[in-house]
Write a protein that holds these residues in place. Structure first.
Motif, PDB file in Angstrom:
ATOM      1  N   ASP A  14      10.478  -6.548   4.432  1.00 28.98           N
ATOM      2  CA  ASP A  14      10.528  -7.714   3.539  1.00 28.98           C
ATOM      3  C   ASP A  14      10.024  -8.977   4.223  1.00 28.98           C
ATOM      4  O   ASP A  14       9.581  -9.909   3.556  1.00 28.98           O
ATOM      5  CB  ASP A  14      11.950  -7.940   3.035  1.00 28.98           C
ATOM      6  CG  ASP A  14      12.388  -6.860   2.057  1.00 28.98           C
ATOM      7  OD1 ASP A  14      11.514  -6.178   1.495  1.00 28.98           O
ATOM      8  OD2 ASP A  14      13.609  -6.698   1.862  1.00 28.98           O
ATOM      9  N   ARG A  15      10.096  -9.020   5.556  1.00 25.98           N
ATOM     10  CA  ARG A  15       9.635 -10.206   6.287  1.00 25.98           C
ATOM     11  C   ARG A  15       8.129 -10.189   6.547  1.00 25.98           C
ATOM     12  O   ARG A  15       7.561 -11.218   6.894  1.00 25.98           O
ATOM     13  CB  ARG A  15      10.392 -10.314   7.612  1.00 25.98           C
ATOM     14  CG  ARG A  15      11.854 -10.677   7.443  1.00 25.98           C
ATOM     15  CD  ARG A  15      12.510 -11.040   8.760  1.00 25.98           C
ATOM     16  NE  ARG A  15      12.393 -10.010   9.767  1.00 25.98           N
ATOM     17  CZ  ARG A  15      13.274  -9.046   9.991  1.00 25.98           C
ATOM     18  NH1 ARG A  15      14.364  -8.981   9.242  1.00 25.98           N
ATOM     19  NH2 ARG A  15      13.093  -8.159  10.950  1.00 25.98           N
ATOM     20  N   VAL A  16       7.489  -9.052   6.386  1.00 25.54           N
ATOM     21  CA  VAL A  16       6.042  -8.962   6.593  1.00 25.54           C
ATOM     22  C   VAL A  16       5.354  -9.577   5.376  1.00 25.54           C
ATOM     23  O   VAL A  16       5.679  -9.223   4.234  1.00 25.54           O
ATOM     24  CB  VAL A  16       5.597  -7.491   6.774  1.00 25.54           C
ATOM     25  CG1 VAL A  16       4.090  -7.388   6.897  1.00 25.54           C
ATOM     26  CG2 VAL A  16       6.277  -6.868   7.977  1.00 25.54           C
ATOM     27  N   PRO A  17       4.427 -10.502   5.604  1.00 27.25           N
ATOM     28  CA  PRO A  17       3.738 -11.125   4.457  1.00 27.25           C
ATOM     29  C   PRO A  17       3.020 -10.087   3.586  1.00 27.25           C
ATOM     30  O   PRO A  17       2.342  -9.195   4.103  1.00 27.25           O
ATOM     31  CB  PRO A  17       2.730 -12.070   5.111  1.00 27.25           C
ATOM     32  CG  PRO A  17       3.261 -12.319   6.479  1.00 27.25           C
ATOM     33  CD  PRO A  17       3.992 -11.067   6.877  1.00 27.25           C
ATOM     34  N   LEU A  18       3.196 -10.214   2.288  1.00 30.18           N
ATOM     35  CA  LEU A  18       2.600  -9.266   1.347  1.00 30.18           C
ATOM     36  C   LEU A  18       1.080  -9.251   1.458  1.00 30.18           C
ATOM     37  O   LEU A  18       0.462  -8.183   1.398  1.00 30.18           O
ATOM     38  CB  LEU A  18       3.032  -9.601  -0.079  1.00 30.18           C
ATOM     39  CG  LEU A  18       2.658  -8.598  -1.154  1.00 30.18           C
ATOM     40  CD1 LEU A  18       3.234  -7.222  -0.843  1.00 30.18           C
ATOM     41  CD2 LEU A  18       3.149  -9.064  -2.505  1.00 30.18           C
ATOM     42  N   ALA A  19       0.469 -10.406   1.655  1.00 30.85           N
ATOM     43  CA  ALA A  19      -0.991 -10.479   1.779  1.00 30.85           C
ATOM     44  C   ALA A  19      -1.474  -9.669   2.986  1.00 30.85           C
ATOM     45  O   ALA A  19      -2.523  -9.022   2.918  1.00 30.85           O
ATOM     46  CB  ALA A  19      -1.439 -11.926   1.900  1.00 30.85           C
ATOM     47  N   LEU A  20      -0.723  -9.700   4.070  1.00 27.98           N
ATOM     48  CA  LEU A  20      -1.076  -8.925   5.256  1.00 27.98           C
ATOM     49  C   LEU A  20      -1.013  -7.429   4.972  1.00 27.98           C
ATOM     50  O   LEU A  20      -1.912  -6.680   5.359  1.00 27.98           O
ATOM     51  CB  LEU A  20      -0.159  -9.283   6.422  1.00 27.98           C
ATOM     52  CG  LEU A  20      -0.379  -8.505   7.714  1.00 27.98           C
ATOM     53  CD1 LEU A  20      -1.756  -8.793   8.285  1.00 27.98           C
ATOM     54  CD2 LEU A  20       0.709  -8.843   8.718  1.00 27.98           C
ATOM     55  N   LEU A  21       0.025  -7.002   4.272  1.00 27.92           N
ATOM     56  CA  LEU A  21       0.135  -5.580   3.920  1.00 27.92           C
ATOM     57  C   LEU A  21      -1.000  -5.134   3.006  1.00 27.92           C
ATOM     58  O   LEU A  21      -1.552  -4.049   3.177  1.00 27.92           O
ATOM     59  CB  LEU A  21       1.477  -5.292   3.246  1.00 27.92           C
ATOM     60  CG  LEU A  21       2.684  -5.159   4.153  1.00 27.92           C
ATOM     61  CD1 LEU A  21       3.947  -4.988   3.320  1.00 27.92           C
ATOM     62  CD2 LEU A  21       2.518  -3.995   5.111  1.00 27.92           C
ATOM     63  N   VAL A  22      -1.347  -5.961   2.038  1.00 32.00           N
ATOM     64  CA  VAL A  22      -2.445  -5.633   1.119  1.00 32.00           C
ATOM     65  C   VAL A  22      -3.758  -5.529   1.881  1.00 32.00           C
ATOM     66  O   VAL A  22      -4.524  -4.573   1.696  1.00 32.00           O
ATOM     67  CB  VAL A  22      -2.542  -6.673  -0.027  1.00 32.00           C
ATOM     68  CG1 VAL A  22      -3.820  -6.490  -0.822  1.00 32.00           C
ATOM     69  CG2 VAL A  22      -1.330  -6.574  -0.933  1.00 32.00           C
ATOM     70  N   ALA A  23      -4.023  -6.508   2.748  1.00 30.71           N
ATOM     71  CA  ALA A  23      -5.270  -6.500   3.515  1.00 30.71           C
ATOM     72  C   ALA A  23      -5.342  -5.291   4.445  1.00 30.71           C
ATOM     73  O   ALA A  23      -6.377  -4.622   4.531  1.00 30.71           O
ATOM     74  CB  ALA A  23      -5.399  -7.796   4.318  1.00 30.71           C
ATOM     75  N   LEU A  24      -4.249  -4.998   5.138  1.00 26.42           N
ATOM     76  CA  LEU A  24      -4.218  -3.856   6.055  1.00 26.42           C
ATOM     77  C   LEU A  24      -4.389  -2.533   5.305  1.00 26.42           C
ATOM     78  O   LEU A  24      -5.146  -1.658   5.736  1.00 26.42           O
ATOM     79  CB  LEU A  24      -2.910  -3.862   6.845  1.00 26.42           C
ATOM     80  CG  LEU A  24      -2.794  -2.895   7.996  1.00 26.42           C
ATOM     81  CD1 LEU A  24      -3.849  -3.179   9.051  1.00 26.42           C
ATOM     82  CD2 LEU A  24      -1.409  -2.982   8.607  1.00 26.42           C
ATOM     83  N   ALA A  25      -3.711  -2.394   4.181  1.00 23.44           N
ATOM     84  CA  ALA A  25      -3.820  -1.168   3.393  1.00 23.44           C
ATOM     85  C   ALA A  25      -5.240  -0.977   2.861  1.00 23.44           C
ATOM     86  O   ALA A  25      -5.792   0.121   2.915  1.00 23.44           O
ATOM     87  CB  ALA A  25      -2.822  -1.199   2.232  1.00 23.44           C
ATOM     88  N   ALA A  26      -5.834  -2.047   2.372  1.00 27.27           N
ATOM     89  CA  ALA A  26      -7.196  -1.946   1.842  1.00 27.27           C
ATOM     90  C   ALA A  26      -8.197  -1.642   2.950  1.00 27.27           C
ATOM     91  O   ALA A  26      -9.090  -0.808   2.782  1.00 27.27           O
ATOM     92  CB  ALA A  26      -7.575  -3.254   1.142  1.00 27.27           C
TER      93      ALA A  26
END
Length: 87
Positions: A14-26
């Motif tokens: 929950d503390r990891v920025p959502l934008a970072l997760l989206v960028a990393l996943a993509a």
């Protein structure tokens, strides 16, 4: 997985920025673009039953992990907003 581990990992996620997760996943979903993304290649190997080498299995996990983390984060976020969802 014990409940406390799941809660601790979920709190960390929950503390990891959502934008970072989206960028990393993509990024890892399509890397490398040429000749074809590793994730797609490994999924085809899995479907064909030829995913047997440890390096290929690691590659599948490595490229799919950010997508799984993103999905977990989104599920946690949606459950938090919608009240208590059935388990």
């Amino acid at each position: 997985m014990p409940q406390r581990w799941s809660a601790a990992l979920g709190a960390w996620l929950d503390r990891v920025p959502l934008a970072l997760l989206v960028a990393l996943a993509a990024w890892l979903a399509v890397a490398p673009v040429v000749p074809e993304p590793h994730l797609w290649q490994k999924l085809k190997m899995l479907a064909a039953g030829t995913l047997t080498r440890p390096l290929d299995i690691f590659d599948l996990v490595f490229h799919a992990a950010p997508i799984a983390l993103l999905a977990w984060r989104l599920v946690r976020q949606l459950r938090g907003r919608g009240g208590s969802a059935p388990r």
